[in-house]
Design an enzyme around this catalytic site. Structure first.
Site, mmCIF file in Angstrom:
data_model
loop_
_atom_site.group_PDB
_atom_site.id
_atom_site.type_symbol
_atom_site.label_atom_id
_atom_site.label_comp_id
_atom_site.label_asym_id
_atom_site.label_seq_id
_atom_site.Cartn_x
_atom_site.Cartn_y
_atom_site.Cartn_z
ATOM 1 N N ILE A 63 -6.066 -3.645 4.485
ATOM 2 C CA ILE A 63 -7.220 -2.733 4.543
ATOM 3 C C ILE A 63 -8.455 -3.285 3.824
ATOM 4 C CG2 ILE A 63 -5.693 -0.734 4.805
ATOM 5 C CD1 ILE A 63 -6.631 0.134 1.954
ATOM 6 N N ASN A 108 -2.849 5.600 3.423
ATOM 7 C CA ASN A 108 -1.931 5.656 2.286
ATOM 8 C C ASN A 108 -2.017 4.438 1.367
ATOM 9 O OD1 ASN A 108 0.874 6.260 0.946
ATOM 10 N ND2 ASN A 108 1.059 4.210 1.828
ATOM 11 N N ALA A 138 -10.609 2.679 -13.094
ATOM 12 C CA ALA A 138 -10.974 2.311 -11.718
ATOM 13 C C ALA A 138 -10.183 3.149 -10.722
ATOM 14 C CB ALA A 138 -10.702 0.828 -11.495
ATOM 15 N N TYR A 139 -8.920 3.401 -11.050
ATOM 16 C CA TYR A 139 -8.071 4.188 -10.138
ATOM 17 C C TYR A 139 -8.655 5.582 -9.941
ATOM 18 C CZ TYR A 139 -3.822 6.182 -8.091
ATOM 19 O OH TYR A 139 -2.922 6.802 -7.251
ATOM 20 N N VAL A 168 -11.773 6.536 -10.473
ATOM 21 C CA VAL A 168 -13.049 6.425 -9.749
ATOM 22 C C VAL A 168 -12.771 6.314 -8.247
ATOM 23 C CG1 VAL A 168 -15.118 5.016 -9.367
ATOM 24 C CG2 VAL A 168 -14.258 5.339 -11.696
ATOM 25 N N LYS A 216 -10.238 7.294 -6.470
ATOM 26 C CA LYS A 216 -9.678 8.493 -5.828
ATOM 27 C C LYS A 216 -10.682 9.663 -5.840
ATOM 28 C CE LYS A 216 -5.540 6.732 -4.879
ATOM 29 N NZ LYS A 216 -5.068 6.451 -3.522
ATOM 30 N N THR A 228 7.962 5.515 -7.143
ATOM 31 C CA THR A 228 7.773 4.323 -6.302
ATOM 32 C C THR A 228 7.474 3.168 -7.249
ATOM 33 O OG1 THR A 228 5.417 4.740 -6.184
ATOM 34 C CG2 THR A 228 6.763 5.686 -4.407
HETATM 35 P P1 NDP Z 1 3.506 1.454 -3.851
HETATM 36 O O1 NDP Z 1 2.941 0.520 -4.845
HETATM 37 O O2 NDP Z 1 4.967 1.704 -3.814
HETATM 38 O O3 NDP Z 1 3.043 1.014 -2.374
HETATM 39 C C1 NDP Z 1 1.738 0.711 -2.102
HETATM 40 C C2 NDP Z 1 1.619 0.247 -0.670
HETATM 41 O O4 NDP Z 1 0.242 -0.058 -0.405
HETATM 42 C C3 NDP Z 1 2.426 -1.017 -0.397
HETATM 43 O O5 NDP Z 1 2.954 -0.962 0.912
HETATM 44 C C4 NDP Z 1 1.365 -2.106 -0.495
HETATM 45 O O6 NDP Z 1 1.662 -3.288 0.234
HETATM 46 C C5 NDP Z 1 0.198 -1.360 0.143
HETATM 47 N N1 NDP Z 1 -1.082 -2.021 -0.063
HETATM 48 C C6 NDP Z 1 -1.699 -2.347 -1.215
HETATM 49 N N2 NDP Z 1 -2.842 -2.981 -0.971
HETATM 50 C C7 NDP Z 1 -2.963 -3.067 0.382
HETATM 51 C C8 NDP Z 1 -3.924 -3.609 1.255
HETATM 52 N N3 NDP Z 1 -5.017 -4.249 0.805
HETATM 53 N N4 NDP Z 1 -3.741 -3.482 2.589
HETATM 54 C C9 NDP Z 1 -2.640 -2.857 3.064
HETATM 55 N N5 NDP Z 1 -1.672 -2.348 2.293
HETATM 56 C C10 NDP Z 1 -1.837 -2.453 0.959
HETATM 57 O O7 NDP Z 1 2.702 2.805 -4.077
HETATM 58 P P2 NDP Z 1 2.998 4.313 -3.622
HETATM 59 O O8 NDP Z 1 3.829 4.341 -2.412
HETATM 60 O O9 NDP Z 1 3.394 5.049 -4.810
HETATM 61 O O10 NDP Z 1 1.494 4.755 -3.286
HETATM 62 C C11 NDP Z 1 1.047 5.117 -2.006
HETATM 63 C C12 NDP Z 1 -0.230 5.905 -2.173
HETATM 64 O O11 NDP Z 1 0.032 7.081 -2.931
HETATM 65 C C13 NDP Z 1 -1.342 5.155 -2.919
HETATM 66 O O12 NDP Z 1 -2.579 5.411 -2.309
HETATM 67 C C14 NDP Z 1 -1.290 5.777 -4.309
HETATM 68 O O13 NDP Z 1 -2.536 5.692 -4.970
HETATM 69 C C15 NDP Z 1 -0.911 7.197 -3.983
HETATM 70 N N6 NDP Z 1 -0.328 7.941 -5.105
HETATM 71 C C16 NDP Z 1 0.876 7.549 -5.639
HETATM 72 C C17 NDP Z 1 1.410 8.247 -6.708
HETATM 73 C C18 NDP Z 1 2.722 7.909 -7.327
HETATM 74 O O14 NDP Z 1 3.091 8.555 -8.328
HETATM 75 N N7 NDP Z 1 3.482 6.962 -6.798
HETATM 76 C C19 NDP Z 1 0.691 9.403 -7.300
HETATM 77 C C20 NDP Z 1 -0.541 9.731 -6.645
HETATM 78 C C21 NDP Z 1 -1.016 9.010 -5.580
HETATM 79 P P3 NDP Z 1 2.443 -4.553 -0.436
HETATM 80 O O15 NDP Z 1 3.900 -4.230 -0.360
HETATM 81 O O16 NDP Z 1 2.039 -5.689 0.437
HETATM 82 O O17 NDP Z 1 1.957 -4.669 -1.846
#
Ligand code: NDP
Length: 264
Positions: A65, A91, A187-188, A190, A192, A223
């Site tokens: 992305i 996501n 940064a996180y 900001v 969101k 996660t």
């Molecule tokens: P993970 O770290 O488990 O997974 C993150 C995912 O995003 C991975 O598949 C990663 O790919 C992908 N990713 C990161 N950068 C890019 C990029 N440039 N292009 C495409 N894919 C990318 O995180 P979560 O599953 O926990 O998080 C998912 C979402 O939920 C995020 O937006 C997070 O901010 C949000 N969130 C999570 C919370 C939590 O407690 N877990 C709480 C609140 C929000 P790769 O495997 O290649 O690194």
């Protein structure tokens, strides 16, 4: 028309693991055809095989992305994967809570600019009545911003250029080393908060087409990002995202957790 063409299609970013993968799983169980995307093709195709060994319901496309060429490639190939995109789940995200400047810049580039650019590129494929979900966070609540910054992000007449320039002013403060004194949170946060502002702007812009767009908090989830101490399973967190994708048709521009509107 084939059965596959009758089913709604959802595209999920960052879906090779964590919440994106489980959201894809739950959407599939709800009858969606899912286009699972990941920045790493090997990881993504392995996840597709795990989710849908027969290859009936889940298709794959690479998508980083933060990479304009990768975003263009998905937009170019989408018509070959689906006749329309009923649901886009932004996501993919990374976390940066500390003072590391490069990590902070990357976090903004991914969580805010990346989700923005993917949405812009894929909107032409979303029909009237379609949906977009921005996966945000409780750490994206306005209260994390300094007092002077809050009304600027919350301004109901905020435009996209004004929002981009607000986010850029954070990057400038970062460069100048005075984020704290200017009232900027991590940064996180900001990224969101800005994503939530974008949700409101897009909701306004897309209302004539009845495309609904909402931000969703999955809660604190076990996660890689949330860590093992988090209080929610990935299934419960993803359920919050899926509920945000299946709200009543008139719900748009809001912030939700577990299908319930929460304060921003
Ligand atoms: P993970 O770290 O488990 O997974 C993150 C995912 O995003 C991975 O598949 C990663 O790919 C992908 N990713 C990161 N950068 C890019 C990029 N440039 N292009 C495409 N894919 C990318 O995180 P979560 O599953 O926990 O998080 C998912 C979402 O939920 C995020 O937006 C997070 O901010 C949000 N969130 C999570 C919370 C939590 O407690 N877990 C709480 C609140 C929000 P790769 O495997 O290649 O690194």
């Amino acid at each position: 028309m084939s059965a596959a063409a009758d089913r709604p299609t959802a595209l999920v970013t960052g879906a090779n693991r964590g919440l994106g993968l489980e959201t894809s799983n739950q959407l599939r169980a709800k009858g969606f055809r899912v286009i699972l995307t990941s920045r790493d093709e090997k990881k993504g195709t392995a996840s597709v095989r795990g989710l849908d060994p027969a290859g009936r319901d889940v298709a794959y496309h690479q998508l980083d992305i933060t990479d304009a060429a990768s975003i263009s490639a998905v937009a170019h190939d989408l018509p070959g994967l689906a006749s329309r995109l009923d649901l886009l789940v932004n996501n993919a995200g990374i976390g940066s809570w500390g003072a590391d400047r490069r990590a902070s810049v990357r976090t903004i580039a991914t969580n805010y600019f990346g989700s923005r650019d993917v949405t812009d590129a894929l909107l032409p494929f979303i029909p009237d009545g379609g949906r977009v979900v921005m996966v945000s966070s409780g750490l994206g609540e306005l209260s994390y911003m300094g007092r002077d910054l809050r009304p600027r992000f919350a301004d109901s007449s905020l435009t996209r250029p004004a929002l981009d320039s607000l986010v850029n002013s954070y990057l400038t403060a970062l460069e100048d080393g005075d984020v704290k004194s200017a009232g900027w949170p991590s940064a996180y946060s900001v990224s969101k908060v800005a994503l939530n502002s974008l949700t409101r702007i897009l909701a306004r812009e897309l209302a004539p087409r009845k495309i609904s767009i909402n931000s969703v908090c999955p809660g604190w989830v076990r996660t890689d990002m949330g860590g093992p101490g988090a209080n929610r399973s990935v299934q419960v967190g993803a359920r919050s995202i899926v509920l945000g994708a299946t709200l009543s048709e008139d719900a748009t521009g809001g912030f939700y957790r577990d299908g319930k509107r929460i304060d921003w």
